[in-house]
Motif scaffolding. Sequence first.
Motif, mmCIF file in Angstrom:
data_model
loop_
_atom_site.group_PDB
_atom_site.id
_atom_site.type_symbol
_atom_site.label_atom_id
_atom_site.label_comp_id
_atom_site.label_asym_id
_atom_site.label_seq_id
_atom_site.Cartn_x
_atom_site.Cartn_y
_atom_site.Cartn_z
ATOM 1 N N SER A 46 41.167 12.913 21.728
ATOM 2 C CA SER A 46 41.539 12.579 20.358
ATOM 3 C C SER A 46 40.363 12.939 19.448
ATOM 4 O O SER A 46 39.210 12.662 19.772
ATOM 5 C CB SER A 46 41.865 11.089 20.245
ATOM 6 N N PRO A 88 37.177 5.175 24.187
ATOM 7 C CA PRO A 88 37.303 5.189 22.723
ATOM 8 C C PRO A 88 35.959 5.400 22.038
ATOM 9 O O PRO A 88 34.898 5.312 22.663
ATOM 10 C CB PRO A 88 37.874 3.810 22.410
ATOM 11 N N SER A 89 36.003 5.656 20.737
ATOM 12 C CA SER A 89 34.795 5.948 19.959
ATOM 13 C C SER A 89 33.767 4.825 20.004
ATOM 14 O O SER A 89 32.576 5.072 19.874
ATOM 15 C CB SER A 89 35.153 6.275 18.510
ATOM 16 N N SER A 103 38.081 10.078 21.109
ATOM 17 C CA SER A 103 38.135 9.529 22.460
ATOM 18 C C SER A 103 38.041 10.699 23.424
ATOM 19 O O SER A 103 38.436 11.821 23.100
ATOM 20 C CB SER A 103 39.396 8.705 22.699
ATOM 21 N N ASN A 124 38.883 8.954 15.115
ATOM 22 C CA ASN A 124 39.251 8.126 16.268
ATOM 23 C C ASN A 124 38.957 8.880 17.558
ATOM 24 O O ASN A 124 39.825 9.030 18.412
ATOM 25 C CB ASN A 124 40.735 7.742 16.197
#
Length: 118
Positions: A41, A62-63, A47, A45
Amino acid sequence: MADLFKPQITREGSASTRLIAAIQALGYNPGGNIVRATVTSEPPNLSISVDTDITEKLSDIPSEGLVCNPDLLAHTMSVKIDGITRTIEFPNRLTKGTKIYAFEPEHGQLLYILTLAE
């Protein structure tokens, strides 16, 4: 006797292979690994998913769990050329599907995105 402690750095292979060899010779921390990953992603956002030899897919990171090299993200820079101030815009280089190299420390709390893979 001076060459006894001089690190040997390989000069063969791709740029990323030479970078990893230099890190290992000059400042390798045995408490972590350099891993290959894929962007799943795009920012903001961001990832990624770490590539493994295991057939099961690992969940996306995730970030909040990532620290990214800022040169890979979209940014601008002001420079002065021949007395004239110019603004240079750099695009986001972390698009979906992009392969990257990251450092995974042994504590496993964060993943550090280093550079693009080939």
